[in-house]
Write a protein that holds these residues in place. Sequence first.
Motif, PDB file in Angstrom:
ATOM      1  N   VAL A 125      -2.151   2.228  -4.739  1.00 35.92           N
ATOM      2  CA  VAL A 125      -2.015   3.610  -4.273  1.00 35.92           C
ATOM      3  C   VAL A 125      -3.209   3.910  -3.369  1.00 35.92           C
ATOM      4  N   VAL A 126      -2.929   4.174  -2.090  1.00 35.67           N
ATOM      5  CA  VAL A 126      -3.988   4.407  -1.103  1.00 35.67           C
ATOM      6  C   VAL A 126      -4.095   5.874  -0.691  1.00 35.67           C
ATOM      7  N   GLY A 127      -3.204   6.720  -1.213  1.00 37.17           N
ATOM      8  CA  GLY A 127      -3.263   8.140  -0.910  1.00 37.17           C
ATOM      9  C   GLY A 127      -2.339   8.922  -1.822  1.00 37.17           C
ATOM     10  N   GLN A 128      -2.696  10.194  -2.045  1.00 36.59           N
ATOM     11  CA  GLN A 128      -1.894  11.106  -2.842  1.00 36.59           C
ATOM     12  C   GLN A 128      -1.899  12.454  -2.131  1.00 36.59           C
ATOM     13  N   LEU A 129      -0.702  12.928  -1.750  1.00 34.07           N
ATOM     14  CA  LEU A 129      -0.569  14.124  -0.935  1.00 34.07           C
ATOM     15  C   LEU A 129       0.350  15.130  -1.604  1.00 34.07           C
ATOM     16  N   ALA A 130       0.071  16.408  -1.380  1.00 32.09           N
ATOM     17  CA  ALA A 130       0.949  17.467  -1.858  1.00 32.09           C
ATOM     18  C   ALA A 130       0.825  18.666  -0.920  1.00 32.09           C
ATOM     19  N   ILE A 131       1.831  19.497  -0.952  1.00 33.71           N
ATOM     20  CA  ILE A 131       1.740  20.743  -0.205  1.00 33.71           C
ATOM     21  C   ILE A 131       0.742  21.659  -0.889  1.00 33.71           C
ATOM     22  N   LEU A 132       0.855  21.757  -2.229  1.00 36.45           N
ATOM     23  CA  LEU A 132       0.031  22.689  -2.983  1.00 36.45           C
ATOM     24  C   LEU A 132      -0.710  21.997  -4.116  1.00 36.45           C
ATOM     25  N   ALA A 133      -1.915  22.476  -4.393  1.00 34.14           N
ATOM     26  CA  ALA A 133      -2.663  22.110  -5.592  1.00 34.14           C
ATOM     27  C   ALA A 133      -2.765  23.379  -6.430  1.00 34.14           C
ATOM     28  N   ARG A 181       0.868  -1.181   0.000  1.00 32.47           N
ATOM     29  CA  ARG A 181       0.000   0.000   0.000  1.00 32.47           C
ATOM     30  C   ARG A 181       0.905   1.230   0.000  1.00 32.47           C
ATOM     31  N   VAL A 182       0.695   2.096  -0.984  1.00 32.01           N
ATOM     32  CA  VAL A 182       1.616   3.200  -1.239  1.00 32.01           C
ATOM     33  C   VAL A 182       0.887   4.541  -1.165  1.00 32.01           C
ATOM     34  N   VAL A 183       1.588   5.532  -0.617  1.00 32.36           N
ATOM     35  CA  VAL A 183       1.120   6.921  -0.632  1.00 32.36           C
ATOM     36  C   VAL A 183       2.109   7.715  -1.486  1.00 32.36           C
ATOM     37  N   ILE A 184       1.601   8.385  -2.510  1.00 30.36           N
ATOM     38  CA  ILE A 184       2.439   9.218  -3.371  1.00 30.36           C
ATOM     39  C   ILE A 184       2.462  10.634  -2.802  1.00 30.36           C
ATOM     40  N   VAL A 185       3.666  11.207  -2.717  1.00 31.20           N
ATOM     41  CA  VAL A 185       3.878  12.516  -2.117  1.00 31.20           C
ATOM     42  C   VAL A 185       4.583  13.416  -3.128  1.00 31.20           C
TER      43      VAL A 185
END
Length: 181
Positions: free
Chosen positions: A152-160, A124-128
């Motif tokens: 892929v169980v999550g996708q995170l970023a500082i900014l959109a 289970r992977v989270v892309i950052v």
Amino acid sequence: MDATYALQVGPITRQLPIIPISPDLAIASFVLLGDAELTDYAAQALAQRVPADFDYLVTMESKGIPLAQELSRLTNHPHFVVLRKSKKDYMQHPLEIPVTAITTSAPQKLILDGADAQRLADKRVVIVDDVISSGGSLKAAKALVERTGAQVVGQLAILAEGAAVDRDDIQFLAELPLFSR
């Protein structure tokens, strides 16, 4: 004086230069590298949004690396995986995929070392990432990770940035506008 954009991420403000990237479009240039204060704050805030059950963080070279490093530490995951932009001699059976991004005019690739691909298999992977804009890099990263059998169980970023703010498949801390020229 050059135009700037005041970016607010939680209690932190940065003045970002507005840079033209085409005849009709400009961006506020956000560079996370070297900004330890913002990296630390963003990692702490994003750590609260990471899915509870995951095995690895994955990021793209290079601006996502400090964020993934700090998130890895905060979430007690001692290893994370970096998708590279070029093939390295040490890589064993690398996987690669083409990628297009708003800030890069030349064709690019994302490359996953075969050893990392084995590590990610069935995990289970989270892309950052630092910024999600058109979503090209994120789409390529997801496809590459899923080739290993990972989920892929999550996708995170500082900014959109731009239309990415309307996506419901990513978590982010602040919006970054695009500028018409």
